[in-house]
Write an enzyme that holds these catalytic residues in place. Sequence first.
Site, PDB file in Angstrom:
ATOM      1  N   HIS A   1     -63.118 -23.296 -35.569  1.00 21.20           N
ATOM      2  CA  HIS A   1     -62.729 -24.418 -36.430  1.00 21.20           C
ATOM      3  C   HIS A   1     -62.037 -25.435 -35.517  1.00 21.20           C
ATOM      4  O   HIS A   1     -60.985 -25.131 -34.940  1.00 21.20           O
ATOM      5  CB  HIS A   1     -61.769 -23.907 -37.519  1.00 21.20           C
ATOM      6  CG  HIS A   1     -61.206 -24.981 -38.396  1.00 21.20           C
ATOM      7  ND1 HIS A   1     -61.887 -25.505 -39.484  1.00 21.20           N
ATOM      8  CD2 HIS A   1     -60.023 -25.658 -38.364  1.00 21.20           C
ATOM      9  CE1 HIS A   1     -61.139 -26.429 -40.075  1.00 21.20           C
ATOM     10  NE2 HIS A   1     -59.999 -26.542 -39.407  1.00 21.20           N
TER      11      HIS A   1
ATOM     12  N   ASP B   1     -45.574 -28.346 -45.161  1.00 17.67           N
ATOM     13  CA  ASP B   1     -44.254 -28.633 -44.584  1.00 17.67           C
ATOM     14  C   ASP B   1     -43.777 -29.959 -45.129  1.00 17.67           C
ATOM     15  O   ASP B   1     -44.405 -30.983 -44.872  1.00 17.67           O
ATOM     16  CB  ASP B   1     -44.369 -28.790 -43.054  1.00 17.67           C
ATOM     17  CG  ASP B   1     -44.456 -27.460 -42.353  1.00 17.67           C
ATOM     18  OD1 ASP B   1     -43.744 -26.533 -42.772  1.00 17.67           O
ATOM     19  OD2 ASP B   1     -45.227 -27.372 -41.387  1.00 17.67           O
TER      20      ASP B   1
ATOM     21  N   GLU C   1     -62.119 -30.271 -38.655  1.00 13.67           N
ATOM     22  CA  GLU C   1     -61.015 -30.728 -39.512  1.00 13.67           C
ATOM     23  C   GLU C   1     -60.677 -32.195 -39.245  1.00 13.67           C
ATOM     24  O   GLU C   1     -60.616 -32.626 -38.099  1.00 13.67           O
ATOM     25  CB  GLU C   1     -59.778 -29.847 -39.224  1.00 13.67           C
ATOM     26  CG  GLU C   1     -58.560 -30.231 -40.035  1.00 13.67           C
ATOM     27  CD  GLU C   1     -57.428 -29.225 -39.862  1.00 13.67           C
ATOM     28  OE1 GLU C   1     -57.676 -27.996 -39.931  1.00 13.67           O
ATOM     29  OE2 GLU C   1     -56.293 -29.680 -39.655  1.00 13.67           O
TER      30      GLU C   1
ATOM     31  N   PHE D   1     -46.823 -32.279 -30.180  1.00 10.12           N
ATOM     32  CA  PHE D   1     -47.360 -31.605 -31.351  1.00 10.12           C
ATOM     33  C   PHE D   1     -47.188 -30.079 -31.222  1.00 10.12           C
ATOM     34  O   PHE D   1     -46.826 -29.395 -32.182  1.00 10.12           O
ATOM     35  CB  PHE D   1     -48.838 -31.995 -31.485  1.00 10.12           C
ATOM     36  CG  PHE D   1     -49.424 -31.683 -32.825  1.00 10.12           C
ATOM     37  CD1 PHE D   1     -48.736 -31.972 -33.988  1.00 10.12           C
ATOM     38  CD2 PHE D   1     -50.683 -31.103 -32.932  1.00 10.12           C
ATOM     39  CE1 PHE D   1     -49.278 -31.678 -35.226  1.00 10.12           C
ATOM     40  CE2 PHE D   1     -51.230 -30.809 -34.164  1.00 10.12           C
ATOM     41  CZ  PHE D   1     -50.529 -31.100 -35.313  1.00 10.12           C
TER      42      PHE D   1
ATOM     43  N   SER E   1     -66.758 -25.321 -38.008  1.00  9.98           N
ATOM     44  CA  SER E   1     -66.216 -26.288 -38.969  1.00  9.98           C
ATOM     45  C   SER E   1     -65.326 -27.278 -38.228  1.00  9.98           C
ATOM     46  O   SER E   1     -64.833 -26.984 -37.132  1.00  9.98           O
ATOM     47  CB  SER E   1     -65.436 -25.571 -40.081  1.00  9.98           C
ATOM     48  OG  SER E   1     -64.512 -24.658 -39.538  1.00  9.98           O
TER      49      SER E   1
HETATM   50  P1  FAD Z   1     -46.891 -19.401 -45.712  1.00  9.24           P
HETATM   51  O1  FAD Z   1     -47.970 -18.432 -45.452  1.00  9.24           O
HETATM   52  O2  FAD Z   1     -46.345 -19.498 -47.094  1.00  9.24           O
HETATM   53  O3  FAD Z   1     -45.709 -19.042 -44.686  1.00  9.24           O
HETATM   54  C1  FAD Z   1     -44.673 -19.975 -44.427  1.00  9.24           C
HETATM   55  C2  FAD Z   1     -43.465 -19.270 -43.847  1.00  9.24           C
HETATM   56  O4  FAD Z   1     -42.788 -18.565 -44.855  1.00  9.24           O
HETATM   57  C3  FAD Z   1     -43.809 -18.233 -42.765  1.00  9.24           C
HETATM   58  O5  FAD Z   1     -42.766 -18.248 -41.834  1.00  9.24           O
HETATM   59  C4  FAD Z   1     -43.855 -16.937 -43.554  1.00  9.24           C
HETATM   60  O6  FAD Z   1     -43.657 -15.808 -42.734  1.00  9.24           O
HETATM   61  C5  FAD Z   1     -42.725 -17.164 -44.559  1.00  9.24           C
HETATM   62  N1  FAD Z   1     -42.921 -16.507 -45.853  1.00  9.24           N
HETATM   63  C6  FAD Z   1     -44.048 -16.404 -46.564  1.00  9.24           C
HETATM   64  N2  FAD Z   1     -43.817 -15.751 -47.738  1.00  9.24           N
HETATM   65  C7  FAD Z   1     -42.502 -15.478 -47.750  1.00  9.24           C
HETATM   66  C8  FAD Z   1     -41.629 -14.863 -48.690  1.00  9.24           C
HETATM   67  N3  FAD Z   1     -42.094 -14.398 -49.849  1.00  9.24           N
HETATM   68  N4  FAD Z   1     -40.309 -14.774 -48.380  1.00  9.24           N
HETATM   69  C9  FAD Z   1     -39.823 -15.256 -47.216  1.00  9.24           C
HETATM   70  N5  FAD Z   1     -40.613 -15.858 -46.276  1.00  9.24           N
HETATM   71  C10 FAD Z   1     -41.917 -15.960 -46.547  1.00  9.24           C
HETATM   72  N6  FAD Z   1     -49.779 -28.446 -43.337  1.00  9.24           N
HETATM   73  C11 FAD Z   1     -49.888 -29.454 -44.236  1.00  9.24           C
HETATM   74  O7  FAD Z   1     -48.861 -29.996 -44.710  1.00  9.24           O
HETATM   75  N7  FAD Z   1     -51.119 -29.924 -44.636  1.00  9.24           N
HETATM   76  C12 FAD Z   1     -52.276 -29.389 -44.188  1.00  9.24           C
HETATM   77  O8  FAD Z   1     -53.366 -29.813 -44.568  1.00  9.24           O
HETATM   78  C13 FAD Z   1     -52.189 -28.284 -43.251  1.00  9.24           C
HETATM   79  N8  FAD Z   1     -53.306 -27.673 -42.796  1.00  9.24           N
HETATM   80  C14 FAD Z   1     -53.192 -26.567 -41.976  1.00  9.24           C
HETATM   81  C15 FAD Z   1     -54.356 -25.887 -41.587  1.00  9.24           C
HETATM   82  C16 FAD Z   1     -54.265 -24.760 -40.779  1.00  9.24           C
HETATM   83  C17 FAD Z   1     -55.547 -24.037 -40.394  1.00  9.24           C
HETATM   84  C18 FAD Z   1     -52.993 -24.312 -40.320  1.00  9.24           C
HETATM   85  C19 FAD Z   1     -52.896 -23.116 -39.405  1.00  9.24           C
HETATM   86  C20 FAD Z   1     -51.846 -24.989 -40.711  1.00  9.24           C
HETATM   87  C21 FAD Z   1     -51.915 -26.100 -41.537  1.00  9.24           C
HETATM   88  N9  FAD Z   1     -50.777 -26.785 -41.992  1.00  9.24           N
HETATM   89  C22 FAD Z   1     -50.891 -27.851 -42.856  1.00  9.24           C
HETATM   90  C23 FAD Z   1     -49.436 -26.365 -41.548  1.00  9.24           C
HETATM   91  C24 FAD Z   1     -48.778 -25.404 -42.549  1.00  9.24           C
HETATM   92  O9  FAD Z   1     -48.622 -26.002 -43.802  1.00  9.24           O
HETATM   93  C25 FAD Z   1     -47.416 -25.032 -41.973  1.00  9.24           C
HETATM   94  O10 FAD Z   1     -47.565 -24.216 -40.842  1.00  9.24           O
HETATM   95  C26 FAD Z   1     -46.443 -24.407 -42.964  1.00  9.24           C
HETATM   96  O11 FAD Z   1     -45.160 -24.350 -42.348  1.00  9.24           O
HETATM   97  C27 FAD Z   1     -46.798 -23.000 -43.377  1.00  9.24           C
HETATM   98  O12 FAD Z   1     -47.870 -22.963 -44.195  1.00  9.24           O
HETATM   99  P2  FAD Z   1     -48.539 -21.545 -44.558  1.00  9.24           P
HETATM  100  O13 FAD Z   1     -49.590 -21.820 -45.553  1.00  9.24           O
HETATM  101  O14 FAD Z   1     -48.882 -20.808 -43.343  1.00  9.24           O
HETATM  102  O15 FAD Z   1     -47.268 -20.871 -45.285  1.00  9.24           O
END
Ligand code: FAD
Length: 274
Positions: free
Chosen positions: A256, A98, A7, A206, A5
Site C-alpha cells: 500500500h 488524531d 493512498e 513526518f 493500493s
Molecule cells: P487505535 O487502534 O484505536 O489505537 C490508538 C492507541 O490507543 C494505540 O496506542 C493503542 O494501543 C491504544 N488503545 C487502543 N485501544 C485502547 C484501549 N481500549 N485502552 C487504552 N488504549 C487503547 N489518521 C487520520 O487522522 N486520518 C487518516 O485517514 C489516517 N489514515 C491512516 C492510515 C494508516 C494505514 C495508518 C497506519 C494510520 C493512519 N492514520 C490516520 C493515523 C492514525 O489515526 C493514528 O496513528 C492514530 O493515533 C491511531 O489510530 P488507530 O486507528 O491505529 O487507533
Amino acid sequence: MTTLSFEFFPTKTAEGTRKLLAVQEQLAQANPEFFSVTYGAGGSTRDRTLAIVEAIQRTGAAATPHLSCVGDSVASLRDLLQIYKDMGIRRIVTLRGDLPSGAGLASSELRYANELVEFIRKETGDWFTLYVAAYPEKHPQSRSFEDDLKNFVRKVEAGADNAITQYFFNADSYFWFVDRVRAMGVDIPIIPGIMPITNYTKLARFSDSCGAELPRWIRKQLEAYGDDSDSIRQFGTEVVTQMCERLLAGGAPGLHFYTLNQAEPSLKVWGNLS
Ligand code: FAD
C-alpha cells in the site's frame, strides 16, 4: 496474488483536485485494487474526502475512504456510512484518528478503532471490507509493544478483514510484527504501508511525528545529498525497492503506497518490482 493500493490525502482546491485526478489516472495504469483517501480526525475533511472519493468512483476505479472516530458523533458516522453504501463503496480504512490537540478522546462517543470496527459491523453487517492500522514499530502512544499487539488483536476480533501498516524502513520490524500477531491467532492479511523517499526534511519531520524510524544510515545519506533532489529520489527508489523485494519475498501479501498525491515515486518502485 500481490495486492496493490495507493493512498491520497484530500485536496483543498478545484485545481488541486484536477491535478490529483491526473495522478490517479497515471497510477491506474498499475491496475491497483483500490485508491484510498484519508480523513481528517473530527470530520475536518469530511466533505473534501467525500468529494475525492466520489470523483475516483466516477472514473470507474474503486475508492476506499478512511474513516476515523475520535471527535465525530455516532450520528454523523452513521450518515457517512449510509452515503458510502449508497455510492457502492465496499471498503473502509477504519481508524481512531488524531485530533491535533489530543483533545476529544474522553468526550468521543467512540474512542478507539476497535469500537469503530464494531460499530460499522453492527450498522452495516458485512457490506464493507474493513482495513485497520498496524504498527510494526509500535504506536507512539502505546505503553508497550505488548499493549499495542493486544490492541491490534482487539481490532481483528471486532471484525477487521485486513490491516495496513504504518510505514517503516526496516523490513525486520514488519516480519517481527507479523510473527507475533500470528502467534496470537491473527490470520488476516497484513499489508505493508510503503513511503517512497523524495524529500529529506519533510520525511524526517513526518517520521518523528508518527513514530516511524528513519534509520541512521538512510538519514546520513539523505543529509549528504543536501538539495540534490535527483540523487535523493534515485537513492530513495533503490532503498525502497530493495525493502519491497524483501517484504514480498518474505510473504507480504501486497503493498500500500503512501503516494503523498504524486504518481512517479510509487510507480518507479512498483515498476522495478514488476
Ligand atoms: P487505535 O487502534 O484505536 O489505537 C490508538 C492507541 O490507543 C494505540 O496506542 C493503542 O494501543 C491504544 N488503545 C487502543 N485501544 C485502547 C484501549 N481500549 N485502552 C487504552 N488504549 C487503547 N489518521 C487520520 O487522522 N486520518 C487518516 O485517514 C489516517 N489514515 C491512516 C492510515 C494508516 C494505514 C495508518 C497506519 C494510520 C493512519 N492514520 C490516520 C493515523 C492514525 O489515526 C493514528 O496513528 C492514530 O493515533 C491511531 O489510530 P488507530 O486507528 O491505529 O487507533
